[in-house]
Design an enzyme around this catalytic site. Structure first.
Site, short mmCIF file in Angstrom:
data_model
loop_
_atom_site.label_atom_id
_atom_site.label_comp_id
_atom_site.label_asym_id
_atom_site.label_seq_id
_atom_site.Cartn_x
_atom_site.Cartn_y
_atom_site.Cartn_z
N LYS A 199 1.02 -1.06 -0.03
CA LYS A 199 0.17 -0.02 0.09
C LYS A 199 1.02 1.31 0.11
O LYS A 199 1.85 1.27 0.89
CB LYS A 199 -0.95 -0.03 1.38
CG LYS A 199 -1.75 1.15 1.21
CD LYS A 199 -2.76 1.03 2.57
CE LYS A 199 -3.45 2.35 2.66
NZ LYS A 199 -4.35 2.35 3.71
N LYS A 252 -2.15 -1.46 -4.05
CA LYS A 252 -3.02 -0.44 -3.73
C LYS A 252 -1.90 1.00 -3.77
O LYS A 252 -1.22 0.93 -3.08
CB LYS A 252 -3.89 -0.30 -2.47
CG LYS A 252 -4.66 0.81 -2.13
CD LYS A 252 -5.23 0.66 -0.91
CE LYS A 252 -5.90 1.83 -0.76
NZ LYS A 252 -6.45 2.00 0.63
#
Ligand code: PBG
Length: 327
Positions: A199, A252
């Site tokens: 992330k 992400k």
């Protein structure tokens, strides 16, 4: 003579469909949902047109209206926040109540919950804050190991409510292990973990933070979320999460990180999820300027690129529409 006439296979739509390599399947799509207290509430999020804050009863209605829906990712909007993020692990917290209601009504729906602190803390960080131990420094830091205890408690409360997968997104080191141990110790060995493994600290989260009112009140998230200049580090993060017990790993954002999805898919044998985040969604909305047909074309092209890169599952704010487009 022309050696290869590649246009031959592109001549007509039936040929193009026939040889197409990438296929978006309704089962691949995970629908994100934001749930709030209240009744009969469905309020559009200003920064994310077409996405709503739902009260639990309205959420149930919305789900029953989405045919082919397989899985959802749930975010809670609590009524109160504190420094420790304690509204995140209350038995009667918004997510816990929502999970119970959803799993009672839709037994086959795969329910995933975001496990993080940022939406529940007054300071908006994803962890517990303390003063630095370095005497010469007055700065505040995010305490990794204190945060692990809270994340594990949140995950346990979601598991007790009946969630299928918890999705830790705080980017604390060891968060998957801490959660796995807590779940196993309490008999929830069938509850899975979809880890937000790679992330990145991304400006594409802007609209989401508005939706959750979760902007950090000081500093930024760069001491825990990843630096977008790096890709090897993403593979280390993913490997570590797999070793700690993640069932599914996530990259992400998605669109600006297709190379990471690709490398992860080549290297690891676990299902890869990709999160096509709020800013990436808004970009399409803006570009389409309200033209629904253009929106559809743009969204399908972006989703195909994410699949082509190697994602098995895609979290998309176009989710419900995608299900309709593919029907
Ligand atoms: C919580 C979380 C965030 C997103 C998903 N889970 C925000 C953040 O890290 O600031 C972003 C999702 C999106 O932008 O669509 N930590």
């Amino acid at each position: 003579m022309q050696v290869a006439r590649l246009r031959r296979l592109r001549q007509r739509v039936n040929l193009r469909d026939w040889i197409s390599q990438t296929r978006l399947d309704p089962k691949d799509v995970i629908l994100p949902y934001f749930v709030t207290e209240g009744r009969n509430a469905k309020k559009e999020i200003k920064s994310m047109p077409g996405v709503y804050h739902f009260s639990i009863d309205s959420l149930l209605k919305d789900i029953s209206g989405a045919k082919e829906i397989r899985s959802i990712l749930l975010f809670g909007i609590p009524e109160t926040k504190d420094k420790q993020g304690s509204p995140a692990y209350r038995d009667d917290g918004i997510v816990q109540k929502a999970v119970k209601a959803i799993k009672t009504e839709f037994r086959k729906l795969i329910v995933i919950t975001d496990v993080c602190l940022c939406g529940y803390t007054t300071h908006g960080h994803c962890g517990i804050i303390r003063k630095s131990k370095v005497k010469s420094q007055k700065s505040k830091i995010i305490d990794n190991d204190e945060t692990l205890k809270v994340l594990a408690n949140i995950a346990l409360s979601h598991a007790e409510a009946g969630v299928d997968f918890v999705a830790p997104s705080a980017m604390m080191d060891g968060q998957v292990r801490a959660i796995r141990e807590m779940l196993d110790k309490n008999g929830f060995d069938d509850t899975g973990i979809m880890a937000y493994s790679a992330k990145y600290a991304s400006s594409f989260y802007g609209p989401f933070r508005e939706a959750l009112d979760s902007r950090p009140q000081f500093g930024d998230r760069k001491s825990y979320q990843m630096d977008y200049r790096n890709s090897n580090e993403a593979l280390r993060e993913i490997k570590q999460d797999i070793d700690e017990g993640a069932d599914i790993v996530m990259v992400k954002p998605a669109l600006a990180y297709l190379d990471i999805i690709y490398r992860a898919k080549q290297k690891f044998a676990v299902p890869i999820a990709a999160y096509n985040v709020s800013g990436e969604y808004s970009m399409i909305k803006k570009l389409a300027g309200g033209d629904k047909a253009r929106e559809k074309e743009l969204a399908l092209e972006v989703l195909a690129s994410i699949k082509r890169a190697g994602a098995d599952l895609i979290i998309s704010y176009f989710g419900k529409e995608v299900l309709r487009w593919l029907a």
